[in-house]
Write an enzyme that holds these catalytic residues in place. Structure first.
Site, PDB file in Angstrom:
ATOM      1  CG  ASP A   1      -2.307   0.315   0.957  1.00 32.48           C
ATOM      2  OD1 ASP A   1      -2.507   1.188   0.105  1.00 32.48           O
ATOM      3  OD2 ASP A   1      -3.210  -0.249   1.602  1.00 32.48           O
TER       4      ASP A   1
ATOM      5  CG  ASP B   1      -9.393   1.745  -0.570  1.00 39.12           C
ATOM      6  OD1 ASP B   1      -8.399   1.724  -1.327  1.00 39.12           O
ATOM      7  OD2 ASP B   1      -9.317   1.594   0.655  1.00 39.12           O
TER       8      ASP B   1
HETATM    9  C1  GLA Z   1      -5.871   0.966   1.528  1.00 41.19           C
HETATM   10  C2  GLA Z   1      -6.018  -0.050   0.390  1.00 41.19           C
HETATM   11  C3  GLA Z   1      -7.110  -1.050   0.734  1.00 41.19           C
HETATM   12  C4  GLA Z   1      -6.778  -1.761   2.034  1.00 41.19           C
HETATM   13  C5  GLA Z   1      -6.545  -0.746   3.138  1.00 41.19           C
HETATM   14  C6  GLA Z   1      -5.951  -1.363   4.387  1.00 41.19           C
HETATM   15  O1  GLA Z   1      -6.979   1.761   1.668  1.00 41.19           O
HETATM   16  O2  GLA Z   1      -6.301   0.608  -0.805  1.00 41.19           O
HETATM   17  O3  GLA Z   1      -7.274  -1.985  -0.312  1.00 41.19           O
HETATM   18  O4  GLA Z   1      -5.639  -2.575   1.858  1.00 41.19           O
HETATM   19  O5  GLA Z   1      -5.636   0.277   2.737  1.00 41.19           O
HETATM   20  O6  GLA Z   1      -5.741  -0.426   5.388  1.00 41.19           O
END
Ligand code: GLA
Length: 523
Positions: free
Chosen positions: A155, A210
């Site tokens: 990430d 996300d």
């Molecule tokens: C980010 C990523 C998600 C997930 C969260 C975990 O937002 O894009 O897919 O992995 O972190 O904290």
């Protein structure tokens, strides 16, 4: 008799396959994030692992379990990461061994910077200083040497705050992983197409923020991925994020959930766009109809097709609806996968003109989403596509036609990224063909657009027309040989070889403000 004949063929097929590089299809599995956020534990992960088998998902191809954010404990005095003492009291290897004992692969998670996303957005303060920055080697050794994971998603929340440069930091991590075990599968989670460098480092890269649990989110991800087909190739995929199918009863992710039509559309588009397929719901609560969607073998075959192509938008309307298409089984063959996609709020009668997908003669159409044959058609096929719907078909023509147009949004831009490090970009424009154009090519030898699949059946002389801002000079390379044009209005005469050709357009010193498409007319 039949069996005997088949057994003669199998060694020949196996030899043909092993002579080529083995196809590495998009990842299929389950991930903990969408349903559970950081509230995970060893027993929860092991139960979901069991359910992959019990629900028939493993047999359908979902054979990886990804433990996302939330397992971190603290770094010990040597800097080595320890698992969360309450959520994973028996350590990570215990869980990884369990996943492996079922014959599945196990995925882990980290951040390219100091802190995890969960520590910043989910009050999981234990994730502070849990990211890989300045711990690249020790974290790689822990995750892959000690715990024996097979895959890592990395990430960018911490890295963004740390002000790191994506290419540098992900390369550093790739090198650390390779020192432990070369070839560990890596997902870059930078929430936008990170740049063409990612292909050397990762097997997939997120292209969007996300995913949320509603149709608007699905629509925006399809839009972001629509111009990215040229960056997808065997073993390297645009990641549309974890699926939201089956999350209907779940409230952790923002949104009211998808209905059956929307779930079917999500699966169809993720499959035809060759995204990794990571189930994101609590398998304990998955509705039967969602399970059926996820197990559709005909759509899974489109996703895992050995050509590893991503569907491109053959037709796109200003309301977002359109026709997406890709070859399956054989490049430039007679079978193609097609999606009729209707993201709008009203049902639409959509027409698939076979000329638009380069097929001629009589065309057999099978609806893969609903698993039924539709019949044989000439010239066109019409279907009612529901609001927020997508239906994926397999179409078999009797003739493959030579394409005459190549849209800019199907082209590969060497310097493209979607994080703003370079100016070149795909831009929505209702007045452009396919509602899209490419802006700000040129001014550097590297800043070009390229089509590597310009097909000529017999080869020969063609007139090349470029729909671009007319005043600017262009440098065009056809299979490497250079043609200079004072402006796009010059009609160039070029020679193509039989089969696939490469056309590249750019300019070493001048900016090309916009290109919409190129077209070819046989002389
Ligand atoms: C980010 C990523 C998600 C997930 C969260 C975990 O937002 O894009 O897919 O992995 O972190 O904290």
């Amino acid at each position: 008799m039949k069996l005997h004949r088949l057994s003669l063929f199998i060694p020949a097929i196996a030899a043909a396959i092993s002579a080529q590089a083995a196809p590495k299809a998009p990842l299929m599995g389950w991930s903990s994030w969408n349903a559970f956020f950081v509230d995970i534990s060893d027993s929860l992960i092991m139960r979901q692992t069991d359910l992959l088998g019990e629900l028939g998902l493993a047999d359908a191809g979902y054979r990886q379990v990804n433990i996302d954010d939330g397992f971190f404990g603290h770094r010990d005095s040597t800097g080595r990461m320890q698992p969360h003492p309450v959520r994973f009291p028996n350590g990570m290897k215990h869980v990884v061994d369990y996943i492996h004992s079922k014959g599945y692969k196990a995925g882990t998670y980290s951040d390219a910077g100091h802190n995890t996303c969960g520590s910043m957005w989910n009050n999981d303060t234990i994730g502070i200083n849990a990211g890989m920055y300045e711990h690249e080697d020790i974290d790689a050794a822990t995750a892959f040497g000690d715990w024996n994971f097979d895959f890592i998603k990395i990430d960018y929340c911490g890295a963004e705050c740390d002000g790191l440069v994506e290419q540098e930091q992900y390369t550093k991590i790739r090198q650390a992983l390779d020192r432990v075990r070369p070839g560990i599968a890596l997902n870059i989670c930078r929430w936008r197409f990170p740049g063409t460098w990612a292909e050397d480092i990762a097997e997939s890269w997120r292209i969007s923020q996300d995913i949320m649990n509603d149709w608007e989110s699905i629509k925006s991800i399809v839009d972001l991925n629509a111009p990215l087909s040229a960056y997808c190739r065997n073993g390297h995929y645009n990641d549309m994020d974890m699926l939201t199918i089956g999350l209907r009863e779940n409230t952790s992710l923002t949104g009211d959930g998808l209905d059956h039509t929307e779930e079917s559309a999500q699966f169809g588009m993720w499959c035809i766009m060759s995204s990794p397929l990571l189930i994101g719901c609590d398998l304990e609560k998955i509705p039967a109809s969602s399970l059926e969607i996820l197990k559709n073998p005909e759509l899974i075959a489109v996703n895992q097709d050995p050509l590893a192509l991503q569907a491109y938008p053959a037709v796109r309307e200003a309301d977002g609806s359109g026709v997406f298409v890709k070859d399956i089984v054989r490049r430039n063959g007679l079978t193609r996968a097609v999606a009729l996609y209707n993201p709008t709020d009203t049902a639409k009668s959509m027409v698939l003109r076979f000329r638009d997908i380069d097929l001629g003669g009589k065309v057999k159409v099978r609806d893969l989403s609903n698993r039924r044959d539709m019949g044989v058609f000439k010239d066109k096929f019409t279907a009612e596509i529901p609001a927020h719907g997508a239906i994926v078909y397999a179409v078999d023509g009797t003739r493959r036609l030579e394409p005459s147009v190549y849209e800019a949004e199907w082209g590969y831009l060497q310097m493209f990224d979607n994080i703003g490090r370079n100016n070149v970009k795909y831009t929505y424009d209702a007045s452009s063909s396919g509602c899209m154009k490419v802006e700000f090519l040129g001014a550097s030898p590297e800043n070009y657009i390229e089509w590597t699949n310009v097909y000529s059946e017999k080869g020969g002389r063609y007139s090349l027309n470029i729909k671009a801002t007319p005043e600017c000079p262009l440098q065009i390379r056809v299979n490497g040989s250079l043609h200079e044009a004072d402006s796009a209005a010059d009609k160039l005469k070029i020679s193509l070889e039989p089969g696939f050709n490469t056309i590249r357009i750019g300019h070493d010193t001048s900016v090309i403000p916009a290109i919409d498409f190129i077209s070819l007319v046989k002389q």
